[in-house]
Scaffold this motif. Structure first.
Motif, PDB file in Angstrom:
ATOM      1  N   ARG A 132      -9.174  -7.379 -24.229  1.00  0.00           N
ATOM      2  CA  ARG A 132      -9.740  -7.987 -23.022  1.00  0.00           C
ATOM      3  C   ARG A 132      -8.756  -7.924 -21.854  1.00  0.00           C
ATOM      4  N   ILE A 133      -7.486  -8.181 -22.137  1.00  0.00           N
ATOM      5  CA  ILE A 133      -6.465  -8.091 -21.085  1.00  0.00           C
ATOM      6  C   ILE A 133      -6.433  -6.684 -20.499  1.00  0.00           C
ATOM      7  N   ALA A 134      -6.417  -5.688 -21.365  1.00  0.00           N
ATOM      8  CA  ALA A 134      -6.347  -4.301 -20.885  1.00  0.00           C
ATOM      9  C   ALA A 134      -7.567  -3.947 -20.050  1.00  0.00           C
ATOM     10  N   ARG A 135      -8.719  -4.407 -20.472  1.00  0.00           N
ATOM     11  CA  ARG A 135      -9.926  -4.140 -19.682  1.00  0.00           C
ATOM     12  C   ARG A 135      -9.850  -4.829 -18.325  1.00  0.00           C
ATOM     13  N   ALA A 136      -9.301  -6.046 -18.306  1.00  0.00           N
ATOM     14  CA  ALA A 136      -9.176  -6.769 -17.037  1.00  0.00           C
ATOM     15  C   ALA A 136      -8.179  -6.087 -16.101  1.00  0.00           C
ATOM     16  N   VAL A 137      -7.070  -5.611 -16.678  1.00  0.00           N
ATOM     17  CA  VAL A 137      -6.015  -4.992 -15.876  1.00  0.00           C
ATOM     18  C   VAL A 137      -6.443  -3.636 -15.331  1.00  0.00           C
ATOM     19  N   THR A 138      -7.111  -2.845 -16.156  1.00  0.00           N
ATOM     20  CA  THR A 138      -7.439  -1.464 -15.765  1.00  0.00           C
ATOM     21  C   THR A 138      -8.811  -1.316 -15.130  1.00  0.00           C
ATOM     22  N   GLY A 139      -9.688  -2.280 -15.348  1.00  0.00           N
ATOM     23  CA  GLY A 139     -11.058  -2.145 -14.874  1.00  0.00           C
ATOM     24  C   GLY A 139     -11.868  -1.139 -15.683  1.00  0.00           C
ATOM     25  N   GLY A 263       2.190 -18.207 -43.238  1.00  0.00           N
ATOM     26  CA  GLY A 263       0.893 -18.523 -43.802  1.00  0.00           C
ATOM     27  C   GLY A 263       0.182 -19.716 -43.212  1.00  0.00           C
ATOM     28  N   ILE A 264       0.843 -20.491 -42.363  1.00  0.00           N
ATOM     29  CA  ILE A 264       0.156 -21.559 -41.635  1.00  0.00           C
ATOM     30  C   ILE A 264      -0.536 -20.886 -40.455  1.00  0.00           C
ATOM     31  N   PRO A 265      -1.846 -21.080 -40.256  1.00  0.00           N
ATOM     32  CA  PRO A 265      -2.578 -20.270 -39.270  1.00  0.00           C
ATOM     33  C   PRO A 265      -1.983 -20.299 -37.862  1.00  0.00           C
ATOM     34  N   LEU A 266      -1.615 -19.108 -37.393  1.00  0.00           N
ATOM     35  CA  LEU A 266      -1.121 -18.926 -36.030  1.00  0.00           C
ATOM     36  C   LEU A 266      -1.121 -17.435 -35.723  1.00  0.00           C
ATOM     37  N   SER A 267      -1.511 -17.092 -34.517  1.00  0.00           N
ATOM     38  CA  SER A 267      -1.369 -15.721 -34.041  1.00  0.00           C
ATOM     39  C   SER A 267      -0.898 -15.766 -32.599  1.00  0.00           C
ATOM     40  N   ALA A 268      -0.483 -14.610 -32.092  1.00  0.00           N
ATOM     41  CA  ALA A 268       0.021 -14.573 -30.723  1.00  0.00           C
ATOM     42  C   ALA A 268      -0.264 -13.214 -30.104  1.00  0.00           C
ATOM     43  N   ILE A 269      -0.549 -13.231 -28.821  1.00  0.00           N
ATOM     44  CA  ILE A 269      -0.577 -12.020 -28.015  1.00  0.00           C
ATOM     45  C   ILE A 269       0.608 -12.117 -27.068  1.00  0.00           C
ATOM     46  N   CYS A 270       1.433 -11.080 -27.032  1.00  0.00           N
ATOM     47  CA  CYS A 270       2.597 -11.103 -26.153  1.00  0.00           C
ATOM     48  C   CYS A 270       2.724  -9.752 -25.470  1.00  0.00           C
ATOM     49  N   GLY A 271       3.528  -9.729 -24.421  1.00  0.00           N
ATOM     50  CA  GLY A 271       3.709  -8.487 -23.699  1.00  0.00           C
ATOM     51  C   GLY A 271       4.304  -8.720 -22.327  1.00  0.00           C
ATOM     52  N   LYS A 272       4.151  -7.738 -21.486  1.00  0.00           N
ATOM     53  CA  LYS A 272       4.713  -7.802 -20.143  1.00  0.00           C
ATOM     54  C   LYS A 272       3.977  -8.843 -19.309  1.00  0.00           C
ATOM     55  N   LYS A 273       4.732  -9.544 -18.487  1.00  0.00           N
ATOM     56  CA  LYS A 273       4.146 -10.611 -17.662  1.00  0.00           C
ATOM     57  C   LYS A 273       2.998 -10.101 -16.794  1.00  0.00           C
ATOM     58  N   ASP A 274       3.186  -8.929 -16.218  1.00  0.00           N
ATOM     59  CA  ASP A 274       2.164  -8.402 -15.312  1.00  0.00           C
ATOM     60  C   ASP A 274       0.809  -8.305 -15.991  1.00  0.00           C
ATOM     61  N   TYR A 275       0.814  -8.086 -17.311  1.00  0.00           N
ATOM     62  CA  TYR A 275      -0.434  -7.953 -18.048  1.00  0.00           C
ATOM     63  C   TYR A 275      -0.890  -9.295 -18.637  1.00  0.00           C
ATOM     64  N   LEU A 276       0.033 -10.041 -19.239  1.00  0.00           N
ATOM     65  CA  LEU A 276      -0.349 -11.320 -19.857  1.00  0.00           C
ATOM     66  C   LEU A 276      -0.923 -12.294 -18.838  1.00  0.00           C
ATOM     67  N   PHE A 277      -0.407 -12.254 -17.615  1.00  0.00           N
ATOM     68  CA  PHE A 277      -0.881 -13.209 -16.625  1.00  0.00           C
ATOM     69  C   PHE A 277      -2.281 -12.870 -16.102  1.00  0.00           C
ATOM     70  N   LEU A 279      -4.554 -13.303 -17.959  1.00  0.00           N
ATOM     71  CA  LEU A 279      -5.291 -14.384 -18.621  1.00  0.00           C
ATOM     72  C   LEU A 279      -5.505 -15.588 -17.704  1.00  0.00           C
ATOM     73  N   GLU A 280      -4.939 -15.543 -16.517  1.00  0.00           N
ATOM     74  CA  GLU A 280      -5.270 -16.565 -15.518  1.00  0.00           C
ATOM     75  C   GLU A 280      -6.609 -16.261 -14.856  1.00  0.00           C
ATOM     76  N   GLN A 281      -7.083 -15.031 -15.027  1.00  0.00           N
ATOM     77  CA  GLN A 281      -8.331 -14.607 -14.399  1.00  0.00           C
ATOM     78  C   GLN A 281      -9.440 -14.280 -15.408  1.00  0.00           C
ATOM     79  N   THR A 282      -9.099 -14.238 -16.709  1.00  0.00           N
ATOM     80  CA  THR A 282     -10.108 -13.990 -17.740  1.00  0.00           C
ATOM     81  C   THR A 282      -9.954 -15.032 -18.828  1.00  0.00           C
ATOM     82  N   PHE A 283     -11.049 -15.384 -19.482  1.00  0.00           N
ATOM     83  CA  PHE A 283     -11.086 -16.583 -20.314  1.00  0.00           C
ATOM     84  C   PHE A 283     -10.546 -16.332 -21.724  1.00  0.00           C
TER      85      PHE A 283
END
Length: 445
Positions: A132-139, A263-277, A279-283
């Motif tokens: 979703r982030i990539a789609r938001a960033v690239t259109g 094994g305790i449920p947790l996941s993460a998306i990480c990366g460059k700030k320009d892309y992660l941010f 998520l301020e514009q997509t849910f």
């Protein structure tokens, strides 16, 4: 000596489950189709270290390790202590919690591409929000993928378990083959200016050839797409910083889960700030996104992985297991049928029936014989810090007995199915993108 064991209570529970649980299990790879039905236990009750106990009281040395997340061992004292302490404080709150920042900072310190982080609960949460982030960033909307990436529509559309998935997803997601740049470039050329992201498992049982990962990154960027490594399995296992640390190729985005919190449920998306941010514009928001139990586990798990050099231990014991298996296969005379392949920290047993035997029946026979020796196994070795040298030695003795038994079947010309005491293992997917195939002696396995 091997021995058979009772699974009466497992069978009783499963009879209840079949009436109320669709497919009988919450996770396909933990269900009855992936273990010899009638032989293998169906329900586990507890675990400690590298061992588990089923509901009938049978003990097994475990190489499945809950499908890879148990990197330290079951019920690790340090992780458990952190979780219990957090439970006493509360598990989730009406406002944010400092753990969100603390664990973010730990991931940024350890994962090369990480400049910002957001959390989920399952690996599929992280891979899908990366798309979703990539789609938001690239259109753009199209996806090029290599590997397994979870249950969401964009990936599962091209499998045979896609009932209920809108048809358009098939038109947007395109698979390419590992170590095959031409198969990736053909996607870009077929969909010019439309591919948002290349998402891939960076390392599986294959080693990248001809600087493959760096060339994928170069190609993705050349065509205006982001590169995302799905490090759900490789993260914290292949190296502290995952496959990207090991290979020196830094992607734009990375998904993490499994080993990050033992094994305790947790996941993460990480990366460059320009892309992660973006998520301020997509849910990307849900009640348990900041759940403190998984975060507390990660806050204890990540430092322990570093402190104990867990990846180094996995490579050491894994190399002993891999080399030992392949030596046994050669000595017993079944190396044409079985091979242990992959990186030492996460190896896989391959099966080649030589046009004589069904590969799934071969897997079922070996699994059965290991079960009789008290070893839980699904054709891969999800090693943990709790697996010690003595466990490897015990496992190799069990392999020796199983491979010797198979050699007798070959020599006597016996029907392999008749030597399996239950229903053989069945595939989860019958139609799926060819993402982890590789060639062994000229034959794809």
């Amino acid at each position: 000596m091997s021995k058979k064991f009772s699974i009466a209570k497992s069978d009783e529970i499963y009879a209840r489950a079949q009436k109320v649980v669709p497919a009988g299990s919450q996770t396909f790879s933990k269900g009855v189709t992936q273990f010899v039905e009638g032989v293998a236990p169906k329900y586990l009750h507890r675990g400690k270290g590298a061992n588990v106990w089923d509901v009938d009281g049978n003990q097994f040395l475990d190489y499945v390790m809950a499908c890879h997340p148990i990197i330290l061992g079951y019920a690790d004292d340090d992780v458990n202590r952190a979780v219990v302490e957090q439970l006493e404080l509360g598990s989730t709150f009406s406002l944010m919690n400092e753990l969100e920042v603390e664990v973010t900072e730990k991931i940024i310190e350890t994962v090369p591409c990480a400049e910002a982080v957001r959390f989920g609960k399952n690996g599929a949460d992280a891979t899908s929000v990366g798309v979703r982030i990539a789609r938001a960033v690239t259109g753009r909307e199209h996806i090029a993928y290599c590997g397994y990436h979870g249950w969401h529509d964009w990936y599962i559309a091209n499998t045979d378990l896609n009932s209920g998935v809108p048809e358009f997803n098939k038109q947007l997601a395109h698979s390419f083959n590992y170590n095959d740049l031409d198969s990736l470039e053909s996607i870009f050329k077929a969909h010019p200016g439309e591919v948002a992201i290349v998402i891939m498992e960076p390392l599986t049982v294959l080693e990248p050839k001809d600087n493959f990962l760096a060339e994928v990154k170069k190609m993705a960027h050349h065509y205006g797409a982001l590169l995302m490594f799905d490090e759900i399995i490789t993260g914290f296992r292949f190296a502290i910083g995952g496959a990207q640390e090991l290979t020196g190729v830094t992607p734009d985005l990375t998904s993490l889960a499994k080993a990050v919190s033992n094994g305790i449920p947790l996941s993460a998306i990480c990366g460059k700030k320009d892309y992660l941010f973006a998520l301020e514009q997509t849910f990307f928001s849900f009640t348990y996104g900041g759940d403190c139990i998984g975060l507390a586990a990660a806050n204890a798990c990540i430092p322990k992985i570093q402190r104990e050099d867990v990846p180094g231990h996995l490579w050491k014991v894994g190399e002993k297991l891999k080399d030992g298996f392949n030596t046994l296969a050669e000595e017993i005379g079944v190396a044409d049928f079985f091979q242990c392949v992959g990186y030492p920290c996460r190896t896989v047993i391959t099966f080649d029936g030589q046009d004589r035997y069904n590969d799934l029946e071969m897997k079922s026979y070996i699994q059965q014989e290991l079960l009789y020796d008290g070893i839980l196994w699904a054709a891969y070795h999800a090693l943990s810090w709790a697996h010690k040298d003595e466990d490897i030695e015990r496992t190799l003795k069990a392999y020796e007995r199983a491979l010797t038994g198979f050699k007798k079947i070959v020599d006597k010309g016996l029907d392999l199915r008749s030597q399996i005491d239950g229903i053989p293992v069945r595939p989860v997917f019958r139609k799926v993108a060819d993402f982890n195939s590789y060639t062994r002696k000229g034959k794809k396995v």
